[in-house]
Design a protein around this motif. Sequence first.
Motif, PDB file in Angstrom:
ATOM      1  N   ALA A 124       0.821  -1.208   0.000  1.00 20.13           N
ATOM      2  CA  ALA A 124       0.000   0.000   0.000  1.00 20.13           C
ATOM      3  C   ALA A 124       0.857   1.260   0.000  1.00 20.13           C
ATOM      4  O   ALA A 124       0.508   2.254  -0.651  1.00 20.13           O
ATOM      5  N   ARG A 128       1.846   1.607  -3.969  1.00 15.23           N
ATOM      6  CA  ARG A 128       0.703   2.433  -4.356  1.00 15.23           C
ATOM      7  C   ARG A 128       0.936   3.911  -4.059  1.00 15.23           C
ATOM      8  O   ARG A 128       0.598   4.782  -4.872  1.00 15.23           O
ATOM      9  N   GLU A 140      -4.021   5.698  -2.770  1.00 13.59           N
ATOM     10  CA  GLU A 140      -5.101   5.609  -1.791  1.00 13.59           C
ATOM     11  C   GLU A 140      -4.796   6.373  -0.510  1.00 13.59           C
ATOM     12  O   GLU A 140      -5.629   6.432   0.400  1.00 13.59           O
ATOM     13  N   ASP A 181      -4.359  -0.569   4.734  1.00 13.25           N
ATOM     14  CA  ASP A 181      -3.406  -1.432   4.039  1.00 13.25           C
ATOM     15  C   ASP A 181      -4.040  -2.754   3.646  1.00 13.25           C
ATOM     16  O   ASP A 181      -3.743  -3.314   2.583  1.00 13.25           O
ATOM     17  N   SER A 184      -6.089  -2.217   0.534  1.00 14.55           N
ATOM     18  CA  SER A 184      -5.212  -2.033  -0.613  1.00 14.55           C
ATOM     19  C   SER A 184      -4.666  -3.373  -1.082  1.00 14.55           C
ATOM     20  O   SER A 184      -4.617  -3.657  -2.279  1.00 14.55           O
ATOM     21  N   ASP A 187      -7.278  -5.486  -2.779  1.00 15.18           N
ATOM     22  CA  ASP A 187      -7.618  -4.994  -4.108  1.00 15.18           C
ATOM     23  C   ASP A 187      -6.863  -5.736  -5.200  1.00 15.18           C
ATOM     24  O   ASP A 187      -7.336  -5.861  -6.324  1.00 15.18           O
ATOM     25  N   PRO A 419     -10.427   3.489  -6.945  1.00 17.33           N
ATOM     26  CA  PRO A 419      -9.038   3.082  -7.151  1.00 17.33           C
ATOM     27  C   PRO A 419      -8.874   2.202  -8.373  1.00 17.33           C
ATOM     28  O   PRO A 419      -9.635   1.261  -8.597  1.00 17.33           O
TER      29      PRO A 419
END
Length: 435
Positions: A124, A128, A140, A181, A184, A187, A419
Amino acid sequence: MAITQVAVYAHLTAADIEALGRELDAMRQDILDQRGARDTTYIRRTIAFQRILDAAARLTICFGRTKASWLLGTAGLATAKSIENMELGHNVCHGQWDWMNDPEIHSSTWEWDMAGLSSQWRYAHNYRHHVFTNVLGMDEDIGFGVIRVTRDERWRPAHLLQPLQNLLLAATFEWGIAVHDLYSERDRAATPAQKSAQIRELVKKIARQAGKDYVLFPAFSGRRWRRTLAANASANIMRNLWAYLVIFCGHFPDGAEKFAPTVVEHETKPEWYLRQMLGTANFSAGPLLAFLSGNLCYQIEHHLFPDLPSNRYAEIAVRVRALCDKYDLPYTSGSLLRQYLLTLRTIHKLALPDSFLIATSDDAPETASERKFDGADASDTDRSLGRSGLRTALRRAGRGRYGRHIVDTSRVTMSRYRPIRIESADSGSRQGRRP
């Protein structure tokens, strides 16, 4: 709203950006070549100091007889936890010390003293957040999913509560990060079984963490278990508040810009560097405050070079500031109090509907785009500086040199960041580099 053309906003040519990238590459290589005994000594002393402080604080809490000893022990424990989270855990998990080949302080093995799993955080945060810094729908960490910090997110009635949500997030920051986290990581999970496994791993970590702080150490204190329990809970809240303050002051004060997803299409490494410089902010700190913040007072330098040793950021900052002067770019910094007050202003202001706001969505302190300079003569050069870049343009805009505010009703506002699904073959190895 968000910046769609980074070079246009920065008032730099393609040649300027390439030259900036070469200078930053050279700066990075200089530090890589210099790493050695000085850095090894620093990290080992930091680990030893943190562990001694943690042990001394717990003994003071357990065996002290006065309220003053409880306060002293609790403050010491909160400080030890903050050092472990930021100067150690955060920076170790970025791979800043992987070059030492020591399994004790390697990014793949370190598990920190907080509720979230370091493995989920690495995806995350390292990938990301650091690769797609402040890119809408991809990073995010923009408001962490609960705080509206840019007008690119459409206002909803629930945002009226965000001043209270902000306080709750600050007090429970480690738990908010753990859930953030997890989602994320989920995902990118391919199957329901993988998602379930991720939840189980987080639950196990939470059980270990809560068991240590709220069961094991109080039990060791015998009849004084309430004293230890209260101290541990207080230290965790204090650590949460400090971590929240440091992170928010590096990402949400004025000058930390947001970007449209199109900016990362065909983005070069020099352009990535420039986006990091525009999307982050520093706060002023002496050696002690820098150490207690994990050297994240140098957020600009950290985003440029997330895997360089944190003890080098102070010297890197001198060189980065000189580059900003050379290319007429803003070096966004201020006192800790100032940066947080600017952040609070944004949080409270954007809790309101846009119709209550005065500045336009292209020319507001918290949300800007290249449209704020529409009508300006880009060729107008400030001869005293030898270059006309973003810093000069912002100064002129502040004096009203660009005249009117721009309103473009054709823009599409995101109802909520959706996202974009991003896959990474090796989330732990992505240290803030463009893929």
